[in-house]
Design a protein around this motif. Sequence first.
Motif, PDB file in Angstrom:
ATOM      1  N   LEU A  72       0.710  -1.225  -0.024  1.00 19.71           N
ATOM      2  CA  LEU A  72      -0.036  -0.033   0.048  1.00 19.71           C
ATOM      3  C   LEU A  72       0.931   1.033   0.100  1.00 19.71           C
ATOM      4  N   VAL A  73       1.871   1.285   0.745  1.00 19.87           N
ATOM      5  CA  VAL A  73       2.834   2.351   0.958  1.00 19.87           C
ATOM      6  C   VAL A  73       3.428   2.681  -0.558  1.00 19.87           C
ATOM      7  N   ILE A  74       3.819   1.559  -1.212  1.00 17.19           N
ATOM      8  CA  ILE A  74       4.512   1.710  -2.528  1.00 17.19           C
ATOM      9  C   ILE A  74       3.651   2.143  -3.483  1.00 17.19           C
ATOM     10  N   ALA A  75       2.163   1.773  -3.116  1.00 16.78           N
ATOM     11  CA  ALA A  75       1.182   2.242  -4.287  1.00 16.78           C
ATOM     12  C   ALA A  75       0.920   3.740  -4.086  1.00 16.78           C
ATOM     13  N   VAL A  76       0.850   4.192  -2.668  1.00 18.42           N
ATOM     14  CA  VAL A  76       0.642   5.473  -2.523  1.00 18.42           C
ATOM     15  C   VAL A  76       1.822   6.579  -2.703  1.00 18.42           C
ATOM     16  N   PHE A  77       3.044   6.084  -2.570  1.00 20.06           N
ATOM     17  CA  PHE A  77       4.059   6.934  -2.316  1.00 20.06           C
ATOM     18  C   PHE A  77       4.193   7.796  -3.918  1.00 20.06           C
ATOM     19  N   PRO A  78       3.992   7.178  -5.043  1.00 25.63           N
ATOM     20  CA  PRO A  78       3.985   8.193  -6.230  1.00 25.63           C
ATOM     21  C   PRO A  78       3.028   9.301  -6.146  1.00 25.63           C
ATOM     22  N   TRP A  79       1.981   8.888  -5.709  1.00 26.50           N
ATOM     23  CA  TRP A  79       0.846   9.966  -5.720  1.00 26.50           C
ATOM     24  C   TRP A  79       1.209  11.075  -4.487  1.00 26.50           C
ATOM     25  N   LEU A  80       1.676  10.550  -3.581  1.00 26.46           N
ATOM     26  CA  LEU A  80       2.216  11.764  -2.691  1.00 26.46           C
ATOM     27  C   LEU A  80       3.180  12.492  -3.221  1.00 26.46           C
ATOM     28  N   VAL A  81       4.178  12.039  -3.912  1.00 25.62           N
ATOM     29  CA  VAL A  81       5.034  12.802  -4.478  1.00 25.62           C
ATOM     30  C   VAL A  81       4.474  13.860  -5.695  1.00 25.62           C
ATOM     31  N   LEU A  82       3.547  13.269  -6.158  1.00 27.96           N
ATOM     32  CA  LEU A  82       2.858  14.228  -7.426  1.00 27.96           C
ATOM     33  C   LEU A  82       2.154  15.311  -6.733  1.00 27.96           C
ATOM     34  N   LEU A  83       1.626  15.252  -5.683  1.00 26.18           N
ATOM     35  CA  LEU A  83       0.703  15.887  -4.834  1.00 26.18           C
ATOM     36  C   LEU A  83       1.740  17.142  -4.270  1.00 26.18           C
ATOM     37  N   LEU A  84       3.002  16.692  -3.923  1.00 26.36           N
ATOM     38  CA  LEU A  84       3.938  17.727  -3.157  1.00 26.36           C
ATOM     39  C   LEU A  84       4.314  18.559  -4.330  1.00 26.36           C
ATOM     40  N   VAL A  85       4.785  17.803  -5.517  1.00 28.12           N
ATOM     41  CA  VAL A  85       5.295  18.659  -6.735  1.00 28.12           C
ATOM     42  C   VAL A  85       4.151  19.516  -7.081  1.00 28.12           C
ATOM     43  N   ALA A  86       2.799  19.343  -7.359  1.00 25.24           N
ATOM     44  CA  ALA A  86       1.692  20.190  -7.481  1.00 25.24           C
ATOM     45  C   ALA A  86       1.573  21.192  -6.675  1.00 25.24           C
ATOM     46  N   TYR A  87       1.586  20.990  -5.291  1.00 25.88           N
ATOM     47  CA  TYR A  87       1.512  22.157  -4.361  1.00 25.88           C
ATOM     48  C   TYR A  87       2.684  23.029  -4.538  1.00 25.88           C
ATOM     49  N   LEU A  88       3.893  22.669  -4.631  1.00 20.76           N
ATOM     50  CA  LEU A  88       4.866  23.504  -4.856  1.00 20.76           C
ATOM     51  C   LEU A  88       4.989  24.368  -6.110  1.00 20.76           C
ATOM     52  N   LEU A  89       4.208  23.717  -7.131  1.00 26.63           N
ATOM     53  CA  LEU A  89       4.133  24.514  -8.325  1.00 26.63           C
ATOM     54  C   LEU A  89       3.085  25.473  -8.089  1.00 26.63           C
ATOM     55  N   LEU A  90       2.001  25.382  -7.408  1.00 26.97           N
ATOM     56  CA  LEU A  90       0.891  26.119  -7.279  1.00 26.97           C
ATOM     57  C   LEU A  90       1.150  27.186  -6.160  1.00 26.97           C
ATOM     58  N   THR A  91       2.126  26.873  -5.135  1.00 21.91           N
ATOM     59  CA  THR A  91       2.222  27.743  -4.061  1.00 21.91           C
ATOM     60  C   THR A  91       3.472  28.730  -4.238  1.00 21.91           C
ATOM     61  N   GLU A  92       3.031  30.154  -4.496  1.00 22.10           N
ATOM     62  CA  GLU A  92       4.036  31.093  -4.791  1.00 22.10           C
ATOM     63  C   GLU A  92       4.931  31.685  -3.677  1.00 22.10           C
ATOM     64  N   PRO A  93       6.179  31.687  -3.765  1.00 20.98           N
ATOM     65  CA  PRO A  93       6.951  32.263  -2.773  1.00 20.98           C
ATOM     66  C   PRO A  93       6.172  33.537  -2.100  1.00 20.98           C
ATOM     67  N   PRO A  94       6.387  33.926  -0.912  1.00 19.07           N
ATOM     68  CA  PRO A  94       5.767  35.097  -0.174  1.00 19.07           C
ATOM     69  C   PRO A  94       6.359  36.250  -0.869  1.00 19.07           C
TER      70      PRO A  94
END
Length: 360
Positions: free
Chosen positions: A4-26
């Motif tokens: 389950l961890v192996i299956a979920v990990f790539p999605w967590l990475v994608l979510l982190l990348v998407a969050y970084l892309l969408l979150t502007e520096p202050p």
Amino acid sequence: MFPLVIAVFPWLVLLLVAYLLLTEPPRELDSTSWRSSFLFLIGRVLLRACVRRQGVLPPGWALEGDKVKMDEDTKRTLSAVWRGWKLDPDVFARYCQACGISPSSNPGVASASDPFLYPETLFLRHMIAIVTTTSFPVSPLGLIHLRQTVETQCALSDLLSTRCDLCCGVSDMRATDKGFEIDMKCDVYNASGQIVWSAVTTLLSRNKATVEKQGKSNRPPETSQPFSGDIDSYTGKHVDVPDDTGLRYAAATGDYNPHHLYPRMARLLGYKQPMVHGMWTLAKVLAATQAGTNPPLRLPLAMKATFKKPIFIPAQCTILYTRPTADNEIKFEVRDTEGGEGRRDTEGTTLHVIGTITST
């Protein structure tokens, strides 16, 4: 559980990348905010480098002559401020130690070792935040430090007990025959709202072919020439640049740009050896010229420098400088002591930096 961890990990990475892309520096930086941390900003650098190219204006950007058109809203997004900054004596001491200099003890007089270039190191976080916003048109990777101007109204020792605001923003972008130049304007405001220190850092995003295709600048190429016809007629100071110079300066300032640190990392980025930080070189120039000038130049002071060739570590260099003119101007050069590769403007030497120091 493990599958389950192996299956979920790539999605967590994608979510982190998407969050970084969408979150502007202050735009307002704060040492307590994770969005102001170097870890977050470096993550933004790597991601923005995937969607921006060096020396290429994205759709929606245009030139007006050789200037990149920017409206006031864009300029506001390409800025950052740190409010209530206070000089940390311990950090300041580490910087002085890394550069082999010490602060002035005589307020109002730029002593032989008054390190008035130090505030430039405080704007690294500002600049990273700016070049990783969605409004910044070129890649944050590969930016080359071309020129530096600094003006100071007071000795750094006068700021030890004062809280200041550090403001930085893109003041100009233009096309040249080598790529796009970006001017980063940096200002230190005291508690009364007065500018007591200011600088302009000029960076180059290189892509000659693209600039020629989009509309080459009509400006003539930069033609700064060495001031000296006879190198022996000026005062000189020998400077050793040992292997660990980049690491010591990075530890003192936080500028861990990899091409300054280790040979293997430098080669991965296309350089034969690590190169010394340009601001370290200017700090050594300032100390040498002030030590050799009697009477010393008084505040306010201005420094202008053009970086010609990188100084690869380890190295031996010579700082050459003139006597002050009637206008209180000192001209300086930094050259290889033992020659080296690159253009030679004087027999057997390579010109690295050229500039002036003026008492205004």
